[in-house]
Design a protein around this motif. Structure first.
Motif, short mmCIF file in Angstrom:
data_model
loop_
_atom_site.label_atom_id
_atom_site.label_comp_id
_atom_site.label_asym_id
_atom_site.label_seq_id
_atom_site.Cartn_x
_atom_site.Cartn_y
_atom_site.Cartn_z
N HIS A 43 0.79 -1.34 0.17
CA HIS A 43 -0.10 -0.10 0.09
C HIS A 43 1.02 1.26 0.08
CE1 HIS A 43 -3.32 2.63 0.86
NE2 HIS A 43 -2.60 3.09 2.06
N GLY A 44 1.73 1.16 0.70
CA GLY A 44 2.95 2.32 0.90
C GLY A 44 3.48 2.53 -0.31
N LEU A 45 4.10 1.40 -1.01
CA LEU A 45 4.69 1.69 -2.39
C LEU A 45 3.96 2.08 -3.62
CD1 LEU A 45 6.92 -1.54 -2.06
CD2 LEU A 45 7.61 0.75 -1.69
N GLU A 46 2.56 1.60 -3.49
CA GLU A 46 1.45 2.00 -4.71
C GLU A 46 1.38 3.40 -4.48
OE1 GLU A 46 -1.68 -0.57 -4.16
OE2 GLU A 46 -0.79 -2.27 -4.77
N ASN A 47 1.31 4.01 -3.20
CA ASN A 47 1.16 5.51 -3.09
C ASN A 47 2.09 6.20 -3.14
OD1 ASN A 47 -2.05 5.83 -2.43
ND2 ASN A 47 -1.11 4.09 -1.38
N GLY A 48 3.34 5.80 -3.42
CA GLY A 48 4.92 6.42 -3.33
C GLY A 48 5.32 7.10 -2.04
N GLU A 49 4.75 6.46 -0.95
CA GLU A 49 4.86 6.75 0.30
C GLU A 49 6.17 6.10 0.97
OE1 GLU A 49 1.48 6.37 2.23
OE2 GLU A 49 0.31 8.08 1.16
N GLY A 50 6.45 4.79 0.38
CA GLY A 50 7.25 3.84 1.09
C GLY A 50 6.68 3.49 2.43
N PHE A 51 7.47 2.59 3.16
CA PHE A 51 6.71 2.21 4.33
C PHE A 51 7.88 2.04 5.58
CE2 PHE A 51 5.65 -1.08 7.60
CZ PHE A 51 4.29 -0.84 7.61
N HIS A 52 7.70 2.81 6.68
CA HIS A 52 8.61 3.14 7.60
C HIS A 52 8.02 2.70 9.02
CE1 HIS A 52 10.99 5.73 4.85
NE2 HIS A 52 9.67 6.11 4.65
N PHE A 53 8.81 1.39 9.39
CA PHE A 53 8.33 1.06 10.87
C PHE A 53 8.69 2.05 11.79
CE2 PHE A 53 6.84 -3.11 10.08
CZ PHE A 53 7.84 -3.52 8.82
N THR A 54 9.93 2.96 11.80
CA THR A 54 9.91 3.80 12.85
C THR A 54 9.95 5.32 12.14
OG1 THR A 54 12.46 3.54 12.58
CG2 THR A 54 11.26 2.30 14.27
N PRO A 55 9.15 6.22 12.91
CA PRO A 55 9.60 7.62 12.26
C PRO A 55 10.80 8.15 12.33
CG PRO A 55 8.09 7.73 14.45
CD PRO A 55 8.50 6.13 14.01
N SER A 56 10.88 9.18 11.66
CA SER A 56 12.13 9.91 11.84
C SER A 56 12.13 10.75 13.22
CB SER A 56 12.45 10.78 10.50
OG SER A 56 11.27 11.75 10.50
N LYS A 57 13.14 11.09 13.99
CA LYS A 57 13.38 11.53 15.13
C LYS A 57 13.43 13.11 14.82
CE LYS A 57 13.15 8.09 17.87
NZ LYS A 57 12.03 8.00 19.19
N LYS A 58 13.05 13.82 15.92
CA LYS A 58 13.18 15.32 15.70
C LYS A 58 14.53 15.80 16.39
CE LYS A 58 8.31 16.13 16.02
NZ LYS A 58 7.38 16.79 16.99
N VAL A 59 14.96 16.79 16.19
CA VAL A 59 16.36 17.27 16.53
C VAL A 59 15.86 18.45 17.45
CG1 VAL A 59 18.64 18.28 16.41
CG2 VAL A 59 17.80 16.37 14.87
N GLY A 60 15.83 18.55 18.92
CA GLY A 60 15.44 19.34 19.87
C GLY A 60 16.51 20.48 20.04
N THR A 61 15.90 21.73 20.09
CA THR A 61 16.93 22.83 20.31
C THR A 61 17.33 23.16 21.92
OG1 THR A 61 15.64 24.14 18.65
CG2 THR A 61 17.13 25.29 20.05
N PRO A 62 18.55 22.97 22.46
CA PRO A 62 18.94 22.98 23.78
C PRO A 62 18.65 24.54 24.07
CG PRO A 62 20.99 22.41 22.32
CD PRO A 62 19.86 22.90 21.42
N HIS A 63 17.90 24.47 25.21
CA HIS A 63 17.56 25.75 26.00
C HIS A 63 17.44 25.52 27.54
CE1 HIS A 63 14.08 23.37 25.63
NE2 HIS A 63 13.68 23.92 26.87
#
Length: 265
Positions: free
Chosen positions: A33-53
């Motif tokens: 389903h992911g390939l047919e929609n051009g989305e790919g398939f990822h088991f884990t989402p990409s992580k955000k990079v937090g801003t130190p504060h």
């Protein structure tokens, strides 16, 4: 005598196989389903990079950590107040104790979306620290009155505390204390104690370090005596130091020496 019902075992095996095939079919369908929609398939989402504060400066001597996902480091300082720095979207409650916690959104801990999450605390003096449900290493390099830890997935490293209660840890525990209780640990334990220590329910190796002038008063579960090694001179000293060891799956060493803990996470 244990009776094995072959028919029952065969039924369980068939159920497991059916579940495995069903999961494989579902996973394959999701991928297609992911390939047919051009989305790919990822088991884990990409992580955000937090801003130190800097989260803030607080005039408190007690800290509580709740549901924090990230590495926590507590250091001593020459300042007049407690300072908290982080790259996570931490929130806090302030009364007589400062409570630091990761907020939840739709039942999801938002700090788990960030890579290399970090909480740094600098304090001139701390009377107490409590950590509940922490995912990440906890490193304490500050003079501390009392430490209470419950539910940590990561290493717990403590330089020095008067009293220490560490419970339910998946990771290594290393520290020095006056009196200590360490229990329910999946990992190695190395603790130096001045006044007394109890270690129980550990899956891993245990090392207990006594000061040179202490005499060991040992109470131990006999089931692991073949894995117990007592160092030279531990029963000689000017005062008795009670140590209780119970239910250990691993080797146990009790010896004298310096217990300087290197604050590395």
């Amino acid at each position: 005598m244990v009776e094995v019902r072959r028919g029952g075992l065969l039924g369980v095996v068939l159920i497991v196989l059916i579940l495995f095939v069903a999961l494989a079919v579902i996973a394959a369908a999701l991928v297609m389903h992911g390939l047919e929609n051009g989305e790919g398939f990822h088991f884990t989402p990409s992580k955000k990079v937090g801003t130190p504060h800097t989260l803030g400066e607080f005039n408190v001597t007690g800290v509580r950590l709740e549901n924090v996902v990230g590495r926590v480091v507590v250091l001593g300082s020459n300042g007049s107040s407690l300072v908290v720095e982080t790259n996570l979207p931490l929130e806090y409650r302030l009364n007589s104790t400062l409570t630091l916690y990761c907020p939840s959104k739709y039942g999801h801990n938002v700090c788990s979306d960030y890579e290399k999450g970090y909480v740094g605390i600098k304090a001139p003096h701390m009377e107490s620290l409590r950590a509940d449900h922490l995912v990440g290493n906890l490193v304490l390099n500050v003079e501390l009155g009392s430490l209470t830890v419950k539910g940590v997935v990561g290493n717990v490293i403590v330089r020095n505390t008067s009293t220490m209660v560490v419970n339910d840890v998946t990771g290594n525990v290393r520290g020095s204390c006056g009196k200590g209780v360490v229990s329910k640990v999946i990992g190695n334990v190395e603790v130096g104690a001045l006044e007394g220590l109890t270690v129980s329910d550990v899956v891993g190796n245990v090392k207990v370090i006594l000061p040179e002038n202490a005499s060991l008063a040992l109470k131990a579960d006999g089931s692991f005596t073949s894995k117990l090694r007592i160092g030279e001179g531990v029963y000689e000293g000017s005062y008795e130091l009670p140590v209780e060891i119970d239910n250990i799956v691993g080797n146990v060493v009790i010896e004298k020496g310096a217990f300087l803990i290197t604050p590395e996470g």
